[in-house]
Design an enzyme around this catalytic site. Sequence first.
Site, PDB file in Angstrom:
ATOM      1  N   ASP A 181       0.878  -1.168   0.000  1.00 56.90           N
ATOM      2  CA  ASP A 181       0.000   0.000   0.000  1.00 56.90           C
ATOM      3  C   ASP A 181       0.914   1.217   0.000  1.00 56.90           C
ATOM      4  O   ASP A 181       1.563   1.513   1.011  1.00 56.90           O
ATOM      5  CB  ASP A 181      -0.889  -0.030   1.250  1.00 56.90           C
ATOM      6  CG  ASP A 181      -1.771   1.211   1.380  1.00 56.90           C
ATOM      7  OD1 ASP A 181      -1.668   2.113   0.519  1.00 56.90           O
ATOM      8  OD2 ASP A 181      -2.551   1.277   2.354  1.00 56.90           O
ATOM      9  N   ALA A 202      -2.646   4.489  -8.573  1.00 54.73           N
ATOM     10  CA  ALA A 202      -3.339   5.776  -8.413  1.00 54.73           C
ATOM     11  C   ALA A 202      -4.837   5.541  -8.269  1.00 54.73           C
ATOM     12  O   ALA A 202      -5.345   4.476  -8.597  1.00 54.73           O
ATOM     13  CB  ALA A 202      -3.085   6.682  -9.618  1.00 54.73           C
ATOM     14  N   THR A 257      -7.964   6.634 -10.047  1.00 56.24           N
ATOM     15  CA  THR A 257      -8.145   7.199 -11.390  1.00 56.24           C
ATOM     16  C   THR A 257      -9.601   7.431 -11.794  1.00 56.24           C
ATOM     17  O   THR A 257      -9.849   7.959 -12.867  1.00 56.24           O
ATOM     18  CB  THR A 257      -7.488   6.291 -12.451  1.00 56.24           C
ATOM     19  OG1 THR A 257      -8.057   4.984 -12.342  1.00 56.24           O
ATOM     20  CG2 THR A 257      -5.985   6.222 -12.253  1.00 56.24           C
ATOM     21  N   THR A 303      -1.358  12.310 -16.297  1.00 56.13           N
ATOM     22  CA  THR A 303      -2.557  12.272 -17.114  1.00 56.13           C
ATOM     23  C   THR A 303      -2.753  13.524 -17.954  1.00 56.13           C
ATOM     24  O   THR A 303      -2.254  14.604 -17.595  1.00 56.13           O
ATOM     25  CB  THR A 303      -3.792  12.105 -16.196  1.00 56.13           C
ATOM     26  OG1 THR A 303      -5.001  12.209 -16.951  1.00 56.13           O
ATOM     27  CG2 THR A 303      -3.836  13.191 -15.126  1.00 56.13           C
ATOM     28  N   ASP A 304      -3.501  13.387 -19.035  1.00 58.49           N
ATOM     29  CA  ASP A 304      -3.906  14.549 -19.838  1.00 58.49           C
ATOM     30  C   ASP A 304      -4.865  15.461 -19.074  1.00 58.49           C
ATOM     31  O   ASP A 304      -5.061  16.615 -19.460  1.00 58.49           O
ATOM     32  CB  ASP A 304      -4.559  14.096 -21.152  1.00 58.49           C
ATOM     33  CG  ASP A 304      -5.773  13.212 -20.958  1.00 58.49           C
ATOM     34  OD1 ASP A 304      -5.801  12.417 -19.992  1.00 58.49           O
ATOM     35  OD2 ASP A 304      -6.711  13.287 -21.782  1.00 58.49           O
ATOM     36  N   TYR A 328      -9.306  15.288  -9.566  1.00 60.43           N
ATOM     37  CA  TYR A 328      -8.385  14.257 -10.053  1.00 60.43           C
ATOM     38  C   TYR A 328      -7.213  14.901 -10.789  1.00 60.43           C
ATOM     39  O   TYR A 328      -6.041  14.619 -10.503  1.00 60.43           O
ATOM     40  CB  TYR A 328      -9.112  13.280 -10.978  1.00 60.43           C
ATOM     41  CG  TYR A 328      -8.182  12.383 -11.762  1.00 60.43           C
ATOM     42  CD1 TYR A 328      -7.445  11.391 -11.130  1.00 60.43           C
ATOM     43  CD2 TYR A 328      -8.021  12.537 -13.140  1.00 60.43           C
ATOM     44  CE1 TYR A 328      -6.570  10.577 -11.840  1.00 60.43           C
ATOM     45  CE2 TYR A 328      -7.158  11.719 -13.863  1.00 60.43           C
ATOM     46  CZ  TYR A 328      -6.435  10.753 -13.211  1.00 60.43           C
ATOM     47  OH  TYR A 328      -5.568   9.948 -13.916  1.00 60.43           O
ATOM     48  N   LYS A 379      -3.146  14.977  -9.663  1.00 57.92           N
ATOM     49  CA  LYS A 379      -2.039  14.479 -10.484  1.00 57.92           C
ATOM     50  C   LYS A 379      -1.026  15.599 -10.777  1.00 57.92           C
ATOM     51  O   LYS A 379       0.191  15.354 -10.823  1.00 57.92           O
ATOM     52  CB  LYS A 379      -2.581  13.886 -11.790  1.00 57.92           C
ATOM     53  CG  LYS A 379      -3.494  12.677 -11.589  1.00 57.92           C
ATOM     54  CD  LYS A 379      -2.810  11.517 -10.881  1.00 57.92           C
ATOM     55  CE  LYS A 379      -1.904  10.726 -11.792  1.00 57.92           C
ATOM     56  NZ  LYS A 379      -1.336   9.529 -11.119  1.00 57.92           N
TER      57      LYS A 379
END
Length: 302
Positions: free
Chosen positions: A53, A77, A79, A118-119, A141, A145
């Site tokens: 974890d 992650a 997501t 991420t985008d 989110y 990130k």
Amino acid sequence: MKKILLTGSNGLLGQKIVHNIISKRSDQYQLLATSKGENRISNQQGYSYQTLDISDASQVNAIVDSFQPNVIINTAAMTNVDECEDKKELCRVLNVEAVMNLINASRSVDAHLIHLSTDFIFDGENGPYKEEDAPNPLSYYGQSKYDAERLLEESDISWSIVRTIIVYGVGESMSRSNIVLWAKEALEKGQPLSIVNDQFRSPTLAEDLAEGCLLIADQYKRGIYHLSGKDLMSIIELVKRVANYFNLPSSQVKETSSSTLCQAAKRPPKTGFILDKAINDLGYRPHSFEEGLQVLERQLKA
């Protein structure tokens, strides 16, 4: 032989990284795969597995201290974009605080940390994006990130950030599906589908992303890399291309706009990546979308 510690190995990308190493790089790397719970990969030869974890700093430190990795690849992650909006504290623990645990552990053994992003750190007003473009997340989110990215950029360790978009492929015992498999199954069942026509993405074959991450590891490349598919399309076009490839009827697919969905989190309208840096620096060679569907089809038949 270099040592790689992989987090999130039960996820789709994690599974593909494991398969890539044991099939193509077994003479190059000793792999320790980690994830929450039991190992979901049926092939358990050629690497080791431990539960981990990453939000527990003591667990992270113990495994890193014991294994002494040269490279850590963090694919773990939270997501689910809407769930992150609803459970902000949990999102922050898994997507930001856990990354700080990995940064501290990396420093202790001088490991190179490759972190997946991420985008969704972009607002989608000026896609497709290159690595230097300014982030402006629309969702919690995306913000989580981006906050993790900044932790890496401000750290004194050796790091790489890999940003990607809509990862698809075939995995084992997956807790979540992905848009391509979901669309294929819904089309096969003839279910009525309302699909947005105002969001544009470059879907990424999981095998391509895994190879890109390992090209970074192979060469100890530092900095930010955009790794995605090369075809930019709307979500409605994606679903119709899945229907066309698998010869499935798409008459039940109806177009809608994002405003009708009432989702908790805002999505960027148009992302997509400019891949020149990854292609030139790494030798990254992503499949076209139809080539990716061919890979997926072969695996479903296997």
